[in-house]
Write a protein that holds these residues in place. Structure first.
Motif, PDB file in Angstrom:
ATOM      1  N   MET A 239      12.471 -10.274  -5.954  1.00 34.84           N
ATOM      2  CA  MET A 239      11.172 -10.513  -5.410  1.00 34.84           C
ATOM      3  C   MET A 239      11.304 -10.156  -3.925  1.00 34.84           C
ATOM      4  SD  MET A 239       8.822 -12.035  -7.257  1.00 34.84           S
ATOM      5  CE  MET A 239       7.897 -12.966  -6.445  1.00 34.84           C
ATOM      6  N   ILE A 240      10.207  -9.888  -3.297  1.00 45.28           N
ATOM      7  CA  ILE A 240      10.273  -9.661  -1.804  1.00 45.28           C
ATOM      8  C   ILE A 240       9.074 -10.531  -1.120  1.00 45.28           C
ATOM      9  CG2 ILE A 240      11.368  -7.368  -2.022  1.00 45.28           C
ATOM     10  CD1 ILE A 240       8.577  -5.972  -1.889  1.00 45.28           C
ATOM     11  N   GLU A 241       9.169 -11.004   0.051  1.00 44.23           N
ATOM     12  CA  GLU A 241       8.506 -11.460   0.613  1.00 44.23           C
ATOM     13  C   GLU A 241       8.279 -10.630   2.230  1.00 44.23           C
ATOM     14  OE1 GLU A 241       6.940 -13.798  -2.315  1.00 44.23           O
ATOM     15  OE2 GLU A 241       5.965 -13.474  -0.212  1.00 44.23           O
ATOM     16  N   ASN A 242       7.404  -9.734   2.535  1.00 45.20           N
ATOM     17  CA  ASN A 242       7.893  -8.797   3.313  1.00 45.20           C
ATOM     18  C   ASN A 242       6.296  -8.742   4.174  1.00 45.20           C
ATOM     19  OD1 ASN A 242       7.872  -6.757   5.163  1.00 45.20           O
ATOM     20  ND2 ASN A 242       9.743  -6.063   4.531  1.00 45.20           N
ATOM     21  N   LYS A 243       6.131  -9.043   5.311  1.00 40.51           N
ATOM     22  CA  LYS A 243       4.960  -8.914   6.189  1.00 40.51           C
ATOM     23  C   LYS A 243       4.448  -7.375   5.966  1.00 40.51           C
ATOM     24  CE  LYS A 243       6.896  -7.961  10.501  1.00 40.51           C
ATOM     25  NZ  LYS A 243       6.895  -8.642  11.869  1.00 40.51           N
ATOM     26  N   TRP A 244       5.251  -6.534   5.931  1.00 40.28           N
ATOM     27  CA  TRP A 244       4.608  -5.161   5.812  1.00 40.28           C
ATOM     28  C   TRP A 244       4.289  -4.607   4.440  1.00 40.28           C
ATOM     29  CZ3 TRP A 244       4.544  -3.293  10.210  1.00 40.28           C
ATOM     30  CH2 TRP A 244       5.146  -3.429  11.431  1.00 40.28           C
ATOM     31  N   LEU A 245       4.637  -5.302   3.359  1.00 37.36           N
ATOM     32  CA  LEU A 245       4.204  -5.085   1.945  1.00 37.36           C
ATOM     33  C   LEU A 245       2.658  -5.320   1.992  1.00 37.36           C
ATOM     34  CD1 LEU A 245       4.500  -4.182  -0.887  1.00 37.36           C
ATOM     35  CD2 LEU A 245       4.978  -6.577  -1.364  1.00 37.36           C
ATOM     36  N   GLU A 246       2.241  -6.216   2.506  1.00 41.23           N
ATOM     37  CA  GLU A 246       0.744  -6.593   2.501  1.00 41.23           C
ATOM     38  C   GLU A 246       0.012  -5.539   3.100  1.00 41.23           C
ATOM     39  OE1 GLU A 246      -2.940  -8.062   1.363  1.00 41.23           O
ATOM     40  OE2 GLU A 246      -1.189  -8.399   0.514  1.00 41.23           O
ATOM     41  N   GLN A 247       0.541  -4.931   4.396  1.00 40.54           N
ATOM     42  CA  GLN A 247      -0.090  -3.724   4.931  1.00 40.54           C
ATOM     43  C   GLN A 247      -0.106  -2.632   4.260  1.00 40.54           C
ATOM     44  OE1 GLN A 247       1.251  -3.407   9.070  1.00 40.54           O
ATOM     45  NE2 GLN A 247       1.060  -5.690   9.405  1.00 40.54           N
ATOM     46  N   SER A 248       1.029  -2.337   3.281  1.00 38.49           N
ATOM     47  CA  SER A 248       1.178  -1.048   2.736  1.00 38.49           C
ATOM     48  C   SER A 248       0.477  -1.019   1.220  1.00 38.49           C
ATOM     49  CB  SER A 248       2.712  -0.872   2.105  1.00 38.49           C
ATOM     50  OG  SER A 248       3.476  -0.814   3.582  1.00 38.49           O
ATOM     51  N   ILE A 249       0.309  -2.189   0.644  1.00 35.88           N
ATOM     52  CA  ILE A 249      -0.305  -2.568  -0.524  1.00 35.88           C
ATOM     53  C   ILE A 249      -0.989  -3.752  -0.577  1.00 35.88           C
ATOM     54  CG2 ILE A 249      -0.199  -2.345  -3.215  1.00 35.88           C
ATOM     55  CD1 ILE A 249       3.004  -1.243  -2.625  1.00 35.88           C
ATOM     56  N   THR A 250      -2.179  -3.844  -0.506  1.00 38.56           N
ATOM     57  CA  THR A 250      -3.107  -5.138  -0.310  1.00 38.56           C
ATOM     58  C   THR A 250      -3.388  -5.642  -1.838  1.00 38.56           C
ATOM     59  OG1 THR A 250      -5.203  -3.913  -0.201  1.00 38.56           O
ATOM     60  CG2 THR A 250      -4.118  -4.194   1.822  1.00 38.56           C
ATOM     61  N   SER A 251      -3.559  -6.815  -2.052  1.00 41.82           N
ATOM     62  CA  SER A 251      -4.150  -7.475  -3.080  1.00 41.82           C
ATOM     63  C   SER A 251      -5.412  -6.687  -3.682  1.00 41.82           C
ATOM     64  CB  SER A 251      -4.471  -8.871  -3.030  1.00 41.82           C
ATOM     65  OG  SER A 251      -5.248  -9.228  -2.059  1.00 41.82           O
ATOM     66  N   GLU A 252      -6.240  -6.276  -2.522  1.00 43.71           N
ATOM     67  CA  GLU A 252      -7.487  -5.522  -3.063  1.00 43.71           C
ATOM     68  C   GLU A 252      -7.117  -4.159  -3.644  1.00 43.71           C
ATOM     69  OE1 GLU A 252     -10.243  -4.141   0.109  1.00 43.71           O
ATOM     70  OE2 GLU A 252     -11.425  -6.013  -0.588  1.00 43.71           O
ATOM     71  N   ASP A 253      -5.968  -3.338  -3.192  1.00 42.45           N
ATOM     72  CA  ASP A 253      -5.758  -2.182  -3.714  1.00 42.45           C
ATOM     73  C   ASP A 253      -5.135  -2.510  -5.223  1.00 42.45           C
ATOM     74  OD1 ASP A 253      -5.946  -0.818  -1.300  1.00 42.45           O
ATOM     75  OD2 ASP A 253      -3.839  -1.066  -0.731  1.00 42.45           O
ATOM     76  N   ILE A 254      -4.427  -3.406  -5.506  1.00 43.76           N
ATOM     77  CA  ILE A 254      -3.852  -3.495  -6.826  1.00 43.76           C
ATOM     78  C   ILE A 254      -5.033  -3.933  -7.670  1.00 43.76           C
ATOM     79  CG2 ILE A 254      -2.641  -5.129  -8.063  1.00 43.76           C
ATOM     80  CD1 ILE A 254      -0.616  -5.528  -5.618  1.00 43.76           C
ATOM     81  N   TYR A 255      -5.961  -4.694  -7.075  1.00 49.99           N
ATOM     82  CA  TYR A 255      -6.985  -5.063  -8.144  1.00 49.99           C
ATOM     83  C   TYR A 255      -7.839  -3.914  -8.523  1.00 49.99           C
ATOM     84  CZ  TYR A 255     -11.670  -7.050  -9.297  1.00 49.99           C
ATOM     85  OH  TYR A 255     -12.972  -7.269  -9.774  1.00 49.99           O
ATOM     86  N   TYR A 256      -8.269  -2.967  -7.394  1.00 52.56           N
ATOM     87  CA  TYR A 256      -9.105  -1.986  -7.845  1.00 52.56           C
ATOM     88  C   TYR A 256      -8.420  -0.799  -8.468  1.00 52.56           C
ATOM     89  CZ  TYR A 256     -12.811  -3.626  -4.559  1.00 52.56           C
ATOM     90  OH  TYR A 256     -13.773  -4.075  -4.076  1.00 52.56           O
ATOM     91  N   PHE A 257      -7.017  -0.747  -8.370  1.00 57.82           N
ATOM     92  CA  PHE A 257      -6.249   0.089  -9.242  1.00 57.82           C
ATOM     93  C   PHE A 257      -6.422  -0.224 -10.926  1.00 57.82           C
ATOM     94  CE2 PHE A 257      -1.965   1.141 -10.941  1.00 57.82           C
ATOM     95  CZ  PHE A 257      -2.065   2.737 -11.182  1.00 57.82           C
ATOM     96  N   HIS A 258      -6.070  -1.590 -10.724  1.00 56.50           N
ATOM     97  CA  HIS A 258      -6.218  -1.938 -12.183  1.00 56.50           C
ATOM     98  C   HIS A 258      -7.868  -1.918 -12.869  1.00 56.50           C
ATOM     99  CE1 HIS A 258      -2.187  -2.802 -12.576  1.00 56.50           C
ATOM    100  NE2 HIS A 258      -2.217  -3.501 -11.530  1.00 56.50           N
ATOM    101  N   GLU A 259      -8.934  -2.002 -11.991  1.00 56.47           N
ATOM    102  CA  GLU A 259     -10.005  -1.655 -12.558  1.00 56.47           C
ATOM    103  C   GLU A 259     -10.564  -0.455 -12.917  1.00 56.47           C
ATOM    104  OE1 GLU A 259     -12.818  -4.051 -12.668  1.00 56.47           O
ATOM    105  OE2 GLU A 259     -11.272  -5.303 -12.902  1.00 56.47           O
ATOM    106  N   GLY A 260      -9.566   0.619 -12.458  1.00 58.10           N
ATOM    107  CA  GLY A 260     -10.221   1.961 -12.533  1.00 58.10           C
ATOM    108  C   GLY A 260     -11.016   2.485 -11.475  1.00 58.10           C
ATOM    109  N   THR A 261     -11.073   1.773 -10.412  1.00 59.55           N
ATOM    110  CA  THR A 261     -11.875   2.272  -9.404  1.00 59.55           C
ATOM    111  C   THR A 261     -11.196   2.358  -7.940  1.00 59.55           C
ATOM    112  OG1 THR A 261     -12.599  -0.174  -8.907  1.00 59.55           O
ATOM    113  CG2 THR A 261     -13.884   1.168 -10.429  1.00 59.55           C
TER     114      THR A 261
END
Length: 677
Positions: free
Chosen positions: A1-23
């Motif tokens: 597991m990682i908790e890195n402030k840079w991760l959220e800037q590189s890959i946002t929860s929104e990015d992940i959501y839309y990737f799995h939505e196909g959009t």
């Protein structure tokens, strides 16, 4: 597991959501290998989708391609199927793969599906690359782009590796090609160049149609920024760029997408849907939203990062039909008992809707070989939403007719007349492509019947018919000068043929014909309207002559086209004309300068008050053997010099004046048959 402030800037929860939505339309912004600065340290962040993997590590040339040490392992983002990690020691130019442990415990090495650069084949590693920072100079070109429907569109299709090669048979680079290709396209008045697939592929003889690296321009010819340079230079020269794109299937090679994390990830799990036995490839699983995000992002990527003006979508029929080139028992029906691939249909509609959202004037051209309805109809009308369809029916009928012996042509006259019936069913492009001059099909020139001289006359006639039939144009390299042997897909074109008079004159003919096409609005302004074409005579099968009008928006742009498809001259050949007056021959494929006999030139001709073909007036012409004659109504003040053939006396194959590219006319959008998504 990682908790890195840079991760959220590189890959946002929104990015992940839309990737799995196909959009996720820009998933290449966070997936793959990206140069970043985290906590003040430079390095690369690697992110990959491998939801079923037990472990994912970074294998590279510095760790011997063993990526399972703790320092090399990527971290799994919970509930996402994504693995990511920042590596501060990684710089640009590092060769890498993902080291994946599958659910079955297998150790797999896979190239990065989102890699921006790759090793030169036969090596298969991905390469870290920073594709940002290229300074483009094509803003003027991009601002000028308008809807294509009422504009000239003449595409030169080429295979990058075999258009020309160096003396040692090595390839020209993207940068080197700019110096060779651009003057040639300019001289020949092509509006666009279409490159056969440039995505990374392991096998030269697949011609790029069996990809492993969708986001990596093939390194055979240079780096990503070298390709940017070539496209930039083409745009500055006023030449559009179309890329052949392959979302229908991918290569089975072990380093590629097949069983990427040890499970069918990018492909269907059901082999009846995934296998393309004719090509030995695998179909994408269009039902997976992550696969849609991958493919749609890839299409946008080429337009966003490389300024591509459009895509030619390969093998669309194989996407649409579950039974494509399969025997009974090799395919499964859809949930309604049909052979339509419903997921692929939805994907195509989503693709076109998305592309036009960001790039409303992009060219989206479907190679669709069946009679599928509504290929270029708008999505809201249940069409697929492309703005062009390759007119494969016209191509098949036309080549079947032109290769027919002269004595049998009257019996196949319908091959010339029937294509007019469906010419307006879609927005069509007429393809004389690579597929028609390979695998024993012969070159265009060699398809023509008759003697050596008749073959050249026949090809001039074919090209004239091609240029005057409704639809935009595409010609494969070599057809313009009469490549005699079919396309040799490992060797360059036979440019030495231009040392021979017949080929040199055919080349001059193609140049003059292309210039005529650009100059005459009647040949393109109403391509997609029934008002742009009118038969004069469709039924003179006994003499194998057809005649028709091509029209622009103004009556003065109307052209008369008369084509004689027999190797005998037609004296006193009468055609009916509605508008009385004088008519001037503006083009004749039989000019001596083009390799013809030059004995049957029609000068300015006045109509006669003799009813013919249902018209009150008529013209009497002399038609040379195997010829295309084009006339235009003479108006006061017209410069008649346009009607003269090109003067070759002071020109050679190596020393020709560059053609002046006409300024492009901006025209209002035709309301009929324009795809709206």
């Amino acid at each position: 597991m990682i908790e890195n402030k840079w991760l959220e800037q590189s890959i946002t929860s929104e990015d992940i959501y839309y990737f799995h939505e196909g959009t996720s339309h820009f998933s290449h912004h966070f997936l793959g290998a990206h140069p970043v600065v985290e906590d003040g340290v430079k390095g690369y962040r690697f992110t990959v989708w491998a939801p079923n993997a037990i472990k994912v590590g970074l294998a590279h040339d510095r760790n011997g391609y063993h990526g399972l040490d703790e320092s090399d392992l990527l971290y799994k983002i919970p509930d996402s199927g994504l693995w990511t990690r920042f590596f501060p020691e990684i710089k640009e130019g590092i060769f890498y793969k993902y080291h994946i442990i599958s659910p079955q415990g297998e150790s797999l090495l896979r190239a990065d599906p989102y890699a921006f650069h790759a090793e030169v084949r036969p090596a298969t590693a991905s390469i870290t690359a920073d594709i940002e920072g290229y300074v483009w100079h094509d803003a003027a070109w991009r601002r000028k782009q308008k809807e294509p429907y009422n504009k000239p569109l003449h595409i030169y299709e080429m295979h990058f590796g075999t258009w020309k090669q160096k003396d040692d048979m090595s390839f020209y680079t993207y940068r080197e090609m700019a110096e060779l290709l651009i003057p040639y396209l300019h001289e020949m008045s092509y509006t666009h160049v279409e490159f056969m697939p440039l995505s990374e592929h392991p096998y030269d003889l697949s011609w790029g149609y069996q990809n492993t690296g969708y986001f990596a321009p093939t390194s055979r010819y240079g780096t990503p920024k070298d390709l940017m340079f070539l496209i930039d230079q083409l745009h500055q020269a006023g030449i559009g760029v179309i890329l052949d794109w392959v979302p229908a299937h991918f290569a089975r090679d072990a380093h590629g997408l097949r069983m990427f994390d040890g499970t069918p990830l990018y492909e269907y799990a059901d082999p009846l849907k995934s296998d393309k036995p004719g090509w030995g490839t695998l179909s994408f699983d269009y039902s997976k939203p992550e696969v849609r995000s991958f493919l749609i992002s890839n299409a946008i990527y080429w337009m966003e990062k490389y300024h591509i003006d459009g895509l030619r979508i390969d093998a669309v029929t194989s996407m649409l039909r579950l039974d494509f080139e399969k025997n009974e028992g090799q395919y499964a029906l859809n949930e309604f008992g049909g052979v339509q691939n419903l997921e692929a249909i939805d994907f195509i509609k989503q693709l076109n809707t998305t592309i036009y959202r960001y790039y409303p004037n992009a060219l989206m051209m479907a190679e669709e070989s069946s009679a599928w309805p509504g290929v270029t109809s708008p999505v809201f009308a249940d069409g697929l939403g492309f703005n062009y369809k390759w007119n494969m029916g016209w191509m098949n009928d036309t080549l079947e007719y032109f290769k027919t012996d002269f004595h049998d042509r009257p019996n196949k006259h319908n091959l010339l007349t029937f294509p007019v019936v469906y010419a307006q069913a879609d927005n069509h492009l007429l393809p004389l492509s690579h597929d028609e001059v390979v695998h024993g099909k012969k070159s265009l020139l060699d398809k023509m019947p008759g003697s050596y001289e008749q073959k050249f006359a026949g090809l001039r006639t074919l090209l004239g018919y091609f240029m005057t039939f409704p639809g935009k144009k595409l010609l494969f390299m070599g057809g313009e000068f009469g490549q005699f042997i079919e396309w040799k897909d490992e060797e360059p074109l036979d440019w030495f043929l231009l040392d021979y008079e017949s080929h040199r004159k055919l080349h001059a003919y193609s140049k003059a014909l292309n210039e005529l096409y650009i100059r005459e609005k009647g040949l393109w302004e109403l391509d997609h309207s029934g008002e742009g074409y009118e038969w004069i005579s469709a039924d003179d099968h006994s003499q194998s002559v057809i005649s028709y009008l091509r029209k622009g928006k103004k009556p003065g742009d109307t052209l008369i086209v008369v084509i004689n498809l027999q190797p005998v001259a037609r004296q006193n050949y009468r055609i009916g004309i509605a508008r009385p007056g004088s008519y001037t021959e503006i083009f004749n494929s039989d000019y001596k300068e083009f390799g013809g006999e030059g004995q049957h030139v029609n000068n300015e001709i006045r109509t006669e008050k003799t009813s013919w073909h249902g018209q009150q007036n008529s013209l009497v012409l002399t038609l040379p053997p195997l010829s295309v004659v084009i006339l235009k109504k003479t108006t006061r003040g017209r410069v008649k010099a346009d009607a003269k053939p090109v003067d070759l006396k002071s020109e050679t194959a190596q020393d020709k004046k560059k053609a002046v590219k006409p300024k492009k006319r901006q025209t209002k959008k035709a309301l009929q048959d324009v795809p709206i998504v």
